[in-house]
Design a protein around this motif. Sequence first.
Motif, PDB file in Angstrom:
ATOM      1  N   ILE A 281       0.848  -1.190   0.000  1.00 28.38           N
ATOM      2  CA  ILE A 281       0.000   0.000   0.000  1.00 28.38           C
ATOM      3  C   ILE A 281       0.886   1.244   0.000  1.00 28.38           C
ATOM      4  O   ILE A 281       1.686   1.439   0.917  1.00 28.38           O
ATOM      5  N   ILE A 282       0.770   2.069  -1.017  1.00 26.38           N
ATOM      6  CA  ILE A 282       1.497   3.336  -0.967  1.00 26.38           C
ATOM      7  C   ILE A 282       0.813   4.218   0.079  1.00 26.38           C
ATOM      8  O   ILE A 282      -0.404   4.149   0.284  1.00 26.38           O
ATOM      9  N   VAL A 283       1.612   5.034   0.778  1.00 31.46           N
ATOM     10  CA  VAL A 283       1.098   5.809   1.904  1.00 31.46           C
ATOM     11  C   VAL A 283      -0.096   6.665   1.496  1.00 31.46           C
ATOM     12  O   VAL A 283      -1.060   6.815   2.255  1.00 31.46           O
ATOM     13  N   GLU A 284      -0.053   7.194   0.261  1.00 33.24           N
ATOM     14  CA  GLU A 284      -1.153   8.057  -0.198  1.00 33.24           C
ATOM     15  C   GLU A 284      -2.483   7.316  -0.284  1.00 33.24           C
ATOM     16  O   GLU A 284      -3.544   7.946  -0.260  1.00 33.24           O
ATOM     17  N   ARG A 285      -2.448   5.998  -0.400  1.00 35.03           N
ATOM     18  CA  ARG A 285      -3.692   5.209  -0.489  1.00 35.03           C
ATOM     19  C   ARG A 285      -4.060   4.543   0.823  1.00 35.03           C
ATOM     20  O   ARG A 285      -5.073   3.848   0.897  1.00 35.03           O
ATOM     21  N   SER A 286      -3.273   4.731   1.860  1.00 31.39           N
ATOM     22  CA  SER A 286      -3.491   3.992   3.103  1.00 31.39           C
ATOM     23  C   SER A 286      -4.839   4.311   3.736  1.00 31.39           C
ATOM     24  O   SER A 286      -5.515   3.416   4.265  1.00 31.39           O
ATOM     25  N   GLU A 287      -5.256   5.580   3.710  1.00 34.81           N
ATOM     26  CA  GLU A 287      -6.539   5.934   4.322  1.00 34.81           C
ATOM     27  C   GLU A 287      -7.706   5.282   3.595  1.00 34.81           C
ATOM     28  O   GLU A 287      -8.714   4.917   4.228  1.00 34.81           O
ATOM     29  N   ASP A 288      -7.598   5.121   2.275  1.00 36.88           N
ATOM     30  CA  ASP A 288      -8.650   4.427   1.528  1.00 36.88           C
ATOM     31  C   ASP A 288      -8.785   2.986   2.009  1.00 36.88           C
ATOM     32  O   ASP A 288      -9.897   2.473   2.190  1.00 36.88           O
ATOM     33  N   ASN A 307       9.791   4.069   3.557  1.00 39.60           N
ATOM     34  CA  ASN A 307      10.054   4.665   2.243  1.00 39.60           C
ATOM     35  C   ASN A 307       8.792   4.839   1.389  1.00 39.60           C
ATOM     36  O   ASN A 307       8.778   4.530   0.202  1.00 39.60           O
ATOM     37  N   GLY A 308       7.736   5.363   1.998  1.00 39.37           N
ATOM     38  CA  GLY A 308       6.519   5.653   1.252  1.00 39.37           C
ATOM     39  C   GLY A 308       5.558   4.491   1.118  1.00 39.37           C
ATOM     40  O   GLY A 308       4.516   4.613   0.462  1.00 39.37           O
ATOM     41  N   TRP A 309       5.894   3.364   1.736  1.00 43.15           N
ATOM     42  CA  TRP A 309       5.013   2.179   1.702  1.00 43.15           C
ATOM     43  C   TRP A 309       4.454   1.933   3.095  1.00 43.15           C
ATOM     44  O   TRP A 309       5.109   2.211   4.096  1.00 43.15           O
ATOM     45  N   CYS A 310       3.257   1.369   3.129  1.00 44.90           N
ATOM     46  CA  CYS A 310       2.544   1.181   4.386  1.00 44.90           C
ATOM     47  C   CYS A 310       2.093  -0.268   4.501  1.00 44.90           C
ATOM     48  O   CYS A 310       1.681  -0.895   3.520  1.00 44.90           O
ATOM     49  N   ALA A 311       2.175  -0.831   5.722  1.00 44.82           N
ATOM     50  CA  ALA A 311       1.614  -2.153   6.019  1.00 44.82           C
ATOM     51  C   ALA A 311       0.725  -2.020   7.249  1.00 44.82           C
ATOM     52  O   ALA A 311       1.040  -1.252   8.173  1.00 44.82           O
ATOM     53  N   LEU A 312      -0.359  -2.767   7.256  1.00 43.80           N
ATOM     54  CA  LEU A 312      -1.351  -2.687   8.332  1.00 43.80           C
ATOM     55  C   LEU A 312      -1.544  -4.044   8.984  1.00 43.80           C
ATOM     56  O   LEU A 312      -1.530  -5.077   8.308  1.00 43.80           O
TER      57      LEU A 312
END
Length: 317
Positions: A281-288, A307-312
């Motif tokens: 997940i790119i950080v910009e799409r994490s809230e979606d 580095n701009g990537w997100c894991a949940l």
Amino acid sequence: MDKDYICEDWGEVSEWSQIKVTVKLPLLDEVVAVMNMISNYLQIEDYSDIDLKTCYGDLIDEKILNADKTIASVSVYLPADGGVSDTVTFLKDRFSALNIDAKLEISGLNEEDWANSWKAYYKPIRIGEKIVIVPAWEKYDAKEDDIIVRMDPGMAFGTGTHETTRLVIGLLEKYVKPDVSVLDVGCGSGILAICASKLGAGYCKAYDIDPVAVKVARENIKDSGLDNVSCDVSDLLKQVDTECAPYGVICANIVADIIIRMTPDVGRLMDENSVILASGIIVERSEDVINCFEQNGFSIAERVEENGWCALVVKKA
């Protein structure tokens, strides 16, 4: 030699093929995420950051100076007989599902240009506290508590060097308990299921929509000597073995839109103690992605970034 999409008549070419995907610059991160399902070793051409006011223009290739700064390209290299057509079909399907307008090109390369020289750049990498990903050809002196996972990126889809994979492996160390059941959706090389098994999971079920990925994952699983990991074809959760549910840990290292598509259906494979490790997940799409999980009865237990990537880490609310 370049042709759009699939080249049926290779003629006299080398043993390696380049698949090059070109898109508008804002779509680069999403394309990289999709291409990482094929391999973590990608060639990215993005000239938008070149600042002629601060760099020495006479030291830069003229082609770069004149390159279109509004587009970017991502290339992956595969054996010419290694399912290139299947891989292109897979990419076209993924890009279509994500509504990404991408140009695909295929060309041949001399083996010495790619098959051997790139190996010098890939070395053992430690992830988390115990996992060490080691290229198959590298010697590595393991420490006492090291868990070694050997991968050959010449035949595998990914060896753990990308941020999205590293994030999930770090979380696996935290959430895989002895004998827990693990499901890996969109498994690529099978690296996450292999790591989970080596961390003590009871059994691991890995799935991918791409038959080429499944073949590669099975080879990696076999080479790892694991008898509690299996891999099969599935379109997300459609063909997943429900008799093994609930799964204690569910990995989904894919892309934001595909995670969102999977979310309404994943709860049936979980119990109140299960966790989803969602990455790619790119950080910009994490809230979606977070909003989608919360709207479907889940809560976010943990969030990690690199580095701009997100894991949940996701649990049932």
